[in-house]
Design a protein around this motif. Structure first.
Motif, PDB file in Angstrom:
ATOM      1  N   ASN A  12       0.812  -1.222   0.000  1.00  0.00           N
ATOM      2  CA  ASN A  12       0.000   0.000   0.000  1.00  0.00           C
ATOM      3  C   ASN A  12       0.846   1.274   0.000  1.00  0.00           C
ATOM      4  OD1 ASN A  12      -2.357  -1.660   0.287  1.00  0.00           O
ATOM      5  ND2 ASN A  12      -1.877  -1.833   2.473  1.00  0.00           N
ATOM      6  N   ASN A  13       2.151   1.142   0.271  1.00  0.00           N
ATOM      7  CA  ASN A  13       3.010   2.325   0.331  1.00  0.00           C
ATOM      8  C   ASN A  13       3.220   2.908  -1.071  1.00  0.00           C
ATOM      9  OD1 ASN A  13       3.264   1.835   3.065  1.00  0.00           O
ATOM     10  ND2 ASN A  13       5.201   0.729   2.846  1.00  0.00           N
ATOM     11  N   LEU A  14       3.088   4.207  -1.178  1.00  0.00           N
ATOM     12  CA  LEU A  14       3.222   4.881  -2.466  1.00  0.00           C
ATOM     13  C   LEU A  14       4.317   5.934  -2.375  1.00  0.00           C
ATOM     14  CD1 LEU A  14      -0.558   5.369  -3.400  1.00  0.00           C
ATOM     15  CD2 LEU A  14       0.978   3.510  -4.067  1.00  0.00           C
ATOM     16  N   ARG A  15       5.425   5.665  -3.049  1.00  0.00           N
ATOM     17  CA  ARG A  15       6.547   6.601  -3.092  1.00  0.00           C
ATOM     18  C   ARG A  15       6.795   7.000  -4.546  1.00  0.00           C
ATOM     19  NH1 ARG A  15       9.448   6.950   1.667  1.00  0.00           N
ATOM     20  NH2 ARG A  15      11.013   8.111   0.475  1.00  0.00           N
ATOM     21  N   PHE A  16       7.224   8.255  -4.728  1.00  0.00           N
ATOM     22  CA  PHE A  16       7.402   8.773  -6.088  1.00  0.00           C
ATOM     23  C   PHE A  16       8.693   9.573  -6.178  1.00  0.00           C
ATOM     24  CE2 PHE A  16       2.898   8.292  -5.306  1.00  0.00           C
ATOM     25  CZ  PHE A  16       2.450   7.637  -6.450  1.00  0.00           C
ATOM     26  N   GLU A  17       9.267   9.528  -7.366  1.00  0.00           N
ATOM     27  CA  GLU A  17      10.422  10.371  -7.654  1.00  0.00           C
ATOM     28  C   GLU A  17      10.033  11.836  -7.492  1.00  0.00           C
ATOM     29  OE1 GLU A  17      13.426   9.487  -8.320  1.00  0.00           O
ATOM     30  OE2 GLU A  17      13.301   7.368  -8.872  1.00  0.00           O
ATOM     31  N   GLY A  18      10.903  12.614  -6.833  1.00  0.00           N
ATOM     32  CA  GLY A  18      10.644  14.033  -6.663  1.00  0.00           C
ATOM     33  C   GLY A  18       9.739  14.381  -5.507  1.00  0.00           C
ATOM     34  N   VAL A  19       9.234  13.361  -4.780  1.00  0.00           N
ATOM     35  CA  VAL A  19       8.382  13.593  -3.610  1.00  0.00           C
ATOM     36  C   VAL A  19       9.106  12.999  -2.410  1.00  0.00           C
ATOM     37  CG1 VAL A  19       6.130  13.241  -2.557  1.00  0.00           C
ATOM     38  CG2 VAL A  19       6.326  13.474  -5.046  1.00  0.00           C
ATOM     39  N   SER A  20       9.441  13.807  -1.433  1.00  0.00           N
ATOM     40  CA  SER A  20      10.319  13.367  -0.341  1.00  0.00           C
ATOM     41  C   SER A  20       9.668  12.344   0.572  1.00  0.00           C
ATOM     42  CB  SER A  20      10.781  14.573   0.483  1.00  0.00           C
ATOM     43  OG  SER A  20       9.663  15.280   1.007  1.00  0.00           O
ATOM     44  N   GLU A  21       8.371  12.447   0.801  1.00  0.00           N
ATOM     45  CA  GLU A  21       7.674  11.543   1.726  1.00  0.00           C
ATOM     46  C   GLU A  21       6.670  10.672   0.966  1.00  0.00           C
ATOM     47  OE1 GLU A  21       8.347  11.206   4.912  1.00  0.00           O
ATOM     48  OE2 GLU A  21       9.875  12.772   4.853  1.00  0.00           O
ATOM     49  N   PRO A  22       6.373   9.479   1.505  1.00  0.00           N
ATOM     50  CA  PRO A  22       5.319   8.656   0.882  1.00  0.00           C
ATOM     51  C   PRO A  22       3.992   9.411   0.854  1.00  0.00           C
ATOM     52  CG  PRO A  22       6.550   7.392   2.506  1.00  0.00           C
ATOM     53  CD  PRO A  22       6.985   8.816   2.660  1.00  0.00           C
ATOM     54  N   VAL A  23       3.237   9.194  -0.200  1.00  0.00           N
ATOM     55  CA  VAL A  23       1.922   9.827  -0.320  1.00  0.00           C
ATOM     56  C   VAL A  23       0.894   8.945   0.379  1.00  0.00           C
ATOM     57  CG1 VAL A  23       0.132  10.623  -1.895  1.00  0.00           C
ATOM     58  CG2 VAL A  23       2.551  10.954  -2.472  1.00  0.00           C
ATOM     59  N   THR A  24       0.194   9.493   1.350  1.00  0.00           N
ATOM     60  CA  THR A  24      -0.832   8.753   2.087  1.00  0.00           C
ATOM     61  C   THR A  24      -2.192   9.008   1.460  1.00  0.00           C
ATOM     62  OG1 THR A  24       0.432   8.918   4.151  1.00  0.00           O
ATOM     63  CG2 THR A  24      -1.913   8.379   4.317  1.00  0.00           C
ATOM     64  N   VAL A  25      -2.848   7.919   1.075  1.00  0.00           N
ATOM     65  CA  VAL A  25      -4.164   8.001   0.442  1.00  0.00           C
ATOM     66  C   VAL A  25      -5.174   7.323   1.364  1.00  0.00           C
ATOM     67  CG1 VAL A  25      -5.527   7.469  -1.618  1.00  0.00           C
ATOM     68  CG2 VAL A  25      -3.061   7.905  -1.822  1.00  0.00           C
ATOM     69  N   PRO A  26      -6.280   7.981   1.708  1.00  0.00           N
ATOM     70  CA  PRO A  26      -7.272   7.358   2.592  1.00  0.00           C
ATOM     71  C   PRO A  26      -7.793   6.047   2.008  1.00  0.00           C
ATOM     72  CG  PRO A  26      -7.738   9.692   2.281  1.00  0.00           C
ATOM     73  CD  PRO A  26      -6.675   9.347   1.299  1.00  0.00           C
ATOM     74  N   ALA A  27      -8.028   5.080   2.874  1.00  0.00           N
ATOM     75  CA  ALA A  27      -8.517   3.770   2.429  1.00  0.00           C
ATOM     76  C   ALA A  27     -10.018   3.806   2.188  1.00  0.00           C
ATOM     77  CB  ALA A  27      -8.190   2.707   3.466  1.00  0.00           C
TER      78      ALA A  27
END
Length: 295
Positions: free
Chosen positions: A201-216
């Motif tokens: 479920n962890n979402l990490r992206f280039e250019g974004v320092s922290e994982p993006v948290t998406v509500p379940a």
């Protein structure tokens, strides 16, 4: 002159050691544990040595047993190779039980199994689907397909390839909630989450320092269930490419930020206990599956 042990007796002795006991080896070989115990006793009588120290909980090799194990493995391997050489003119045949994750079975193996059947019509394949690791002996499986890092170092392994991850959503869902222009925009959407393993479920992206948290929006244990929920416009999710490639091609799903998503591809590995040189139907199946994945 002592009677020489037969190859099948040596193979039974090896199976007992590799399985860690008579009961486990008996389940794998389809024979009674008492039969295997008598086989080892007969070997000890033939050779005039004690091979195993037995207790109610475990077995332990004696020094003579360790010496025999090394010699027996060499003899059985050479015999299997000779048997394989003699059988090359004959088509592989017999039952083959394959254990694989649900999504991999439904999207990779089952749709193409007719190709394998056309090549080897006398191999009788049974497909067992489970997303949880199984014990090959307890499940009577000849081979298990697994993903990611492995802890089964004692098993024989064959790498089959890798599969990348895709972050996907249904176009209708994005039309309703708004199409994200940047990975951080995902935070205003909802995510269909795996109950296990949660790291998917962890979402990490280039250019974004922290994982993006998406509500379940909903949790599901099975990858195929997650895919169905995504197709039902319940949110976004990260899934293996083989599960969603056809959906993306058909326009049922769209891939989000494919060039920015940070997710190591999953290794796909076959685990088995019997050498493919001694079980030709297993060898040809793994060759076929590896070729299919390479395509």
């Amino acid at each position: 002159m002592h009677e020489l042990p037969q190859t099948r007796e040596l193979a039974a002795f090896i199976a007992v050691i590799e399985a860690g006991g008579f009961a486990e080896a008996g389940r794998h070989l389809g024979v009674a544990p008492s039969t295997l115990s008598r086989t080892v006793t007969r070997l000890e009588a033939q050779l005039g040595v004690t091979l195993l120290r037995r207790s109610t909980r475990a077995i332990e090799l004696t020094p003579e047993g360790r010496d025999l194990l090394i010699a027996a493995q060499d003899i059985v391997t050479r015999t299997e190779a000779l048997t394989d050489l003699a059988a090359r003119g004959r088509a592989p045949r017999g039952p083959l039980r394959v254990n694989a994750p649900v999504g991999f079975t439904l999207h990779v193996i089952a749709p193409r199994l007719c190709e394998f059947h056309a090549l080897y019509p006398e191999v009788e394949v049974t497909l067992d689907m489970t997303d949880r690791p199984v014990d090959l002996i307890d499940s009577h499986a000849d081979v298990a397909i697994r993903f990611g890092p492995l802890n089964d170092s004692e098993m024989l392994q064959r790498p089959l390839g890798t599969t990348p991850w895709c972050l996907v959503a249904a176009p209708g869902y994005l039309d309703r909630t708004g199409w994200p222009g940047h990975p951080e925009d995902l935070a205003r959407l909802t995510q269909v989450r795996f109950t296990s393993p949660s790291h998917i479920n962890n979402l990490r992206f280039e250019g974004v320092s922290e994982p993006v948290t998406v509500p379940a929006s909903v949790h599901a244990e099975n990858g195929e269930a997650v895919r169905s929920l995504i197709l039902g416009e319940m949110g976004i999710a990260r899934l293996s490419e083989f599960m969603v490639a056809e959906d993306i091609a058909a326009g049922r799903l769209v891939q989000l930020f494919p060039d920015l998503l940070i997710a190591e591809p999953l290794d796909i590995t076959a685990l088995y206990l019997t050498r493919t040189s001694g079980l030709r139907r297993l060898g040809v199946f793994l060759d076929w599956l590896g070729t299919r994945l390479a395509r």
